[in-house]
Design an enzyme around this catalytic site. Structure first.
Site, short mmCIF file in Angstrom:
data_model
loop_
_atom_site.label_atom_id
_atom_site.label_comp_id
_atom_site.label_asym_id
_atom_site.label_seq_id
_atom_site.Cartn_x
_atom_site.Cartn_y
_atom_site.Cartn_z
N GLN A 171 -52.34 -20.69 33.95
CA GLN A 171 -53.38 -21.16 33.03
C GLN A 171 -54.67 -20.38 33.14
O GLN A 171 -55.55 -20.52 32.30
CB GLN A 171 -53.66 -22.64 33.27
CG GLN A 171 -52.51 -23.55 32.87
CD GLN A 171 -52.89 -24.99 33.10
OE1 GLN A 171 -52.74 -25.51 34.19
NE2 GLN A 171 -53.41 -25.65 32.07
N CYS A 185 -53.26 -31.58 28.48
CA CYS A 185 -53.25 -30.33 29.23
C CYS A 185 -54.48 -29.51 28.86
O CYS A 185 -54.82 -29.41 27.68
CB CYS A 185 -51.98 -29.55 28.88
SG CYS A 185 -51.85 -27.98 29.73
N HIS A 188 -45.73 -25.61 34.46
CA HIS A 188 -46.55 -24.44 34.07
C HIS A 188 -46.05 -23.17 34.76
O HIS A 188 -46.03 -22.10 34.16
CB HIS A 188 -48.01 -24.66 34.46
CG HIS A 188 -48.81 -25.45 33.47
ND1 HIS A 188 -48.97 -25.05 32.16
CD2 HIS A 188 -49.50 -26.61 33.60
CE1 HIS A 188 -49.73 -25.94 31.52
NE2 HIS A 188 -50.06 -26.89 32.37
NI NI Z 1 -51.32 -28.51 31.89
#
Ligand code: NI
Length: 191
Positions: A54, A102, A148
């Site tokens: 991320q 998220c 993820h």
């Molecule tokens: Ni997330």
């Protein structure tokens, strides 16, 4: 410590399988600094967790922490946990329906089935072995973060797209019922 940029849905890095870290890499000052920055970024964005993909770095590192989180006021607290090279294994057949959001999918939430009990095997940031079982809502948070690292988003697991909503419509239509569900899950599993 810098706050890192968070990748939004559509960034290819979110779809990459993150690579494992060796213990030698983990011990390097550069990776230790990266872990500090990941935690700092999670705190800044008020996330319950943040995975390395991320922040545009597909290595198997994720951070999890819930401490009276305003984004998720019903979530039981989880102490700050760093997972390196995590492997999750369900330890029972039971699942529950979790309402997830998220940081990489701004504004959207949806219902996702999650295992109610999972075994977590990983290293911590110092290379020590983690091997424990997590349950309930906390187990859902672990599964979201480890997804993820496998290039998956909660969107991929939404079975009924009619459950998709914004934070505002979640509050308006679903939060009351979901809080009740969370209460019964927390009573049952203790987390
Ligand atoms: Ni997330």
């Amino acid at each position: 410590m810098p706050v890192l940029e968070i990748a939004d849905v559509g960034e290819p890095v979110l779809r990459e399988q993150a690579r494992e870290l060796s213990v030698q890499e983990l011990e390097s000052p550069e990776i230790q600094r990266f872990i500090d920055d990941l935690v700092e970024t999670m705190h800044h964005a008020k996330g319950a967790g943040l995975a390395a993909n991320q922040v545009f770095r597909p290595v198997q590192v994720c951070a999890i922490e819930v401490k009276n989180n305003p984004r998720y006021p019903y979530k039981p607290n989880i102490p700050l946990t760093i997972l390196i090279n995590p492997v999750l294994t369900p330890v029972a057949d039971e699942t529950f329906q979790n309402f997830e959001g998220c940081l990489s999918v701004p504004g959207l939430r949806g219902v996702v089935p999650r295992w109610a009990s999972i075994r977590v095997q990983a290293l911590d940031r110092h290379g020590s072995t983690i091997d424990h079982v997590v349950k309930g809502i906390t187990a859902g948070t672990y599964q979201h973060e480890v997804d993820h690292l496998e290039g998956k988003l909660f969107l991929d697991r939404v079975e009924d797209t009619h459950t998709l909503c914004t934070w505002e419509t979640f509050r308006r239509h679903y939060e009351g019922e979901f809080r009740e569900r969370v209460k019964s899950i927390v009573e049952r599993f203790g987390s």
